[in-house]
Motif scaffolding. Sequence first.
Motif, PDB file in Angstrom:
ATOM      1  N   LEU A 138       0.826  -1.207   0.000  1.00 23.02           N
ATOM      2  CA  LEU A 138       0.000   0.000   0.000  1.00 23.02           C
ATOM      3  C   LEU A 138       0.864   1.262   0.000  1.00 23.02           C
ATOM      4  O   LEU A 138       0.546   2.243  -0.681  1.00 23.02           O
ATOM      5  CB  LEU A 138      -0.930  -0.010   1.215  1.00 23.02           C
ATOM      6  N   LEU A 139       1.953   1.235   0.759  1.00 23.97           N
ATOM      7  CA  LEU A 139       2.835   2.405   0.790  1.00 23.97           C
ATOM      8  C   LEU A 139       3.464   2.648  -0.578  1.00 23.97           C
ATOM      9  O   LEU A 139       3.551   3.798  -1.034  1.00 23.97           O
ATOM     10  CB  LEU A 139       3.924   2.194   1.845  1.00 23.97           C
ATOM     11  N   VAL A 140       3.898   1.587  -1.230  1.00 23.78           N
ATOM     12  CA  VAL A 140       4.475   1.729  -2.568  1.00 23.78           C
ATOM     13  C   VAL A 140       3.414   2.227  -3.549  1.00 23.78           C
ATOM     14  O   VAL A 140       3.702   3.064  -4.426  1.00 23.78           O
ATOM     15  CB  VAL A 140       5.078   0.396  -3.035  1.00 23.78           C
ATOM     16  N   LEU A 141       2.180   1.739  -3.422  1.00 26.84           N
ATOM     17  CA  LEU A 141       1.106   2.204  -4.301  1.00 26.84           C
ATOM     18  C   LEU A 141       0.847   3.693  -4.107  1.00 26.84           C
ATOM     19  O   LEU A 141       0.695   4.435  -5.091  1.00 26.84           O
ATOM     20  CB  LEU A 141      -0.167   1.402  -4.012  1.00 26.84           C
TER      21      LEU A 141
ATOM     22  N   LEU B  34      10.542   8.143   4.963  1.00 30.75           N
ATOM     23  CA  LEU B  34      11.747   7.933   5.760  1.00 30.75           C
ATOM     24  C   LEU B  34      11.788   8.883   6.952  1.00 30.75           C
ATOM     25  O   LEU B  34      12.244   8.504   8.042  1.00 30.75           O
ATOM     26  CB  LEU B  34      12.986   8.135   4.884  1.00 30.75           C
ATOM     27  N   GLY B  35      11.301  10.102   6.767  1.00 28.74           N
ATOM     28  CA  GLY B  35      11.262  11.044   7.879  1.00 28.74           C
ATOM     29  C   GLY B  35      10.268  10.663   8.955  1.00 28.74           C
ATOM     30  O   GLY B  35      10.376  11.129  10.103  1.00 28.74           O
TER      31      GLY B  35
ATOM     32  N   PHE C 136       9.386  -4.744   6.389  1.00 25.29           N
ATOM     33  CA  PHE C 136       8.685  -4.461   5.138  1.00 25.29           C
ATOM     34  C   PHE C 136       8.496  -2.957   4.929  1.00 25.29           C
ATOM     35  O   PHE C 136       8.510  -2.476   3.788  1.00 25.29           O
ATOM     36  CB  PHE C 136       7.327  -5.165   5.123  1.00 25.29           C
ATOM     37  N   TYR C 137       8.317  -2.229   6.028  1.00 23.80           N
ATOM     38  CA  TYR C 137       8.152  -0.780   5.917  1.00 23.80           C
ATOM     39  C   TYR C 137       9.404  -0.140   5.323  1.00 23.80           C
ATOM     40  O   TYR C 137       9.326   0.685   4.395  1.00 23.80           O
ATOM     41  CB  TYR C 137       7.848  -0.184   7.285  1.00 23.80           C
TER      42      TYR C 137
ATOM     43  N   VAL D  66      10.063   1.866   1.823  1.00 26.68           N
ATOM     44  CA  VAL D  66      10.731   3.172   1.732  1.00 26.68           C
ATOM     45  C   VAL D  66      11.827   3.143   0.684  1.00 26.68           C
ATOM     46  O   VAL D  66      11.990   4.071  -0.118  1.00 26.68           O
ATOM     47  CB  VAL D  66      11.288   3.579   3.108  1.00 26.68           C
ATOM     48  N   GLY D  67      12.608   2.036   0.660  1.00 28.29           N
ATOM     49  CA  GLY D  67      13.670   1.922  -0.330  1.00 28.29           C
ATOM     50  C   GLY D  67      13.137   1.892  -1.750  1.00 28.29           C
ATOM     51  O   GLY D  67      13.669   2.575  -2.639  1.00 28.29           O
ATOM     52  N   VAL D  68      12.069   1.113  -1.970  1.00 32.19           N
ATOM     53  CA  VAL D  68      11.476   1.055  -3.312  1.00 32.19           C
ATOM     54  C   VAL D  68      10.914   2.422  -3.708  1.00 32.19           C
ATOM     55  O   VAL D  68      11.059   2.861  -4.864  1.00 32.19           O
ATOM     56  CB  VAL D  68      10.374  -0.020  -3.353  1.00 32.19           C
ATOM     57  N   SER D  69      10.302   3.118  -2.757  1.00 30.25           N
ATOM     58  CA  SER D  69       9.728   4.435  -3.052  1.00 30.25           C
ATOM     59  C   SER D  69      10.814   5.449  -3.381  1.00 30.25           C
ATOM     60  O   SER D  69      10.638   6.286  -4.277  1.00 30.25           O
ATOM     61  CB  SER D  69       8.897   4.911  -1.852  1.00 30.25           C
TER      62      SER D  69
END
Length: 291
Positions: free
Chosen positions: A196-199, A212-213, A248-249, A253-256
Amino acid sequence: MSPVKGLRLPKRRERDPEGRMPFTEHIRELRDRMIKSLIAILIGSVVGFYFYEPLMRLLTDPVCDLRNVGKISGADCAGGVLVLEGVLGPFTLSIKVALFAGLVLASPVWLYQVWAFLSPGLHRHEKRYALSFVSTGVPLFLVGAVFGYLILPKALDTLLGFTPESVRNQLNLEQYIDFVLRLVLVFGLSFELPLLLVLFNFMGVLTGQRMLGWWRWMVLGIFVFAAVATPTGDPITMSAMALPMTVFYFLAVGVSCLNDKRRRGADPDANLSPDEASVIDTRPSSLDDVP
């Protein structure tokens, strides 16, 4: 054949290339996708109902094999460890287990419907990631569900260990199945967090730098969510959910951040902060270009 006089055919509404539509259209599309998801879940539930007995053995084996109650074979846990009350109890229990099986089996369908509902917010070249979204979301959901099932014996052993030695603990089968299904479902859904975060990042709602912040608050929120969502409430189960979610979080963040870097390479003005100015071309134009 000439068209009938006075008969007007409804005009086919052209889809906005940017994915914009009226609010009523959003509600209608949400309804249609929910119906498709429910139909897939019902079909999966029919399959689950057919395999009801093997599923029940799978769900009851962890408590039947606990050392607290002795090594008991079979799905019925002979000796009164698991009891079922009421005339309608067996029927409602079978429906509940079948629906849960349908939810798991239909996960590729309802995950795709979630993607299809949110995809209008993506750029055209990013909509091709639908297959990646589904092919990643389904394994994450299944891995989370299996992980929840694997820690079930430890959670039961911890909780039932508080039973006094002079007392024999009889478990209501329906309440026990509710406990197991909730644990497995919560673990499965919690593992969808990075997706969901990547989406949201692909939609431009969140940037990798912003996520990341937020890492301190996110880690705290993950542990609070794990403490509330896990039906056991013990530290072992809570940590078993929170630690993978935290990993996973940071992967999300890395993928984003990589996706933000790709966007900045394609568009220098992409992902600018509100305090940053975009690049303005100050080169004088030719007089021939003036109308």
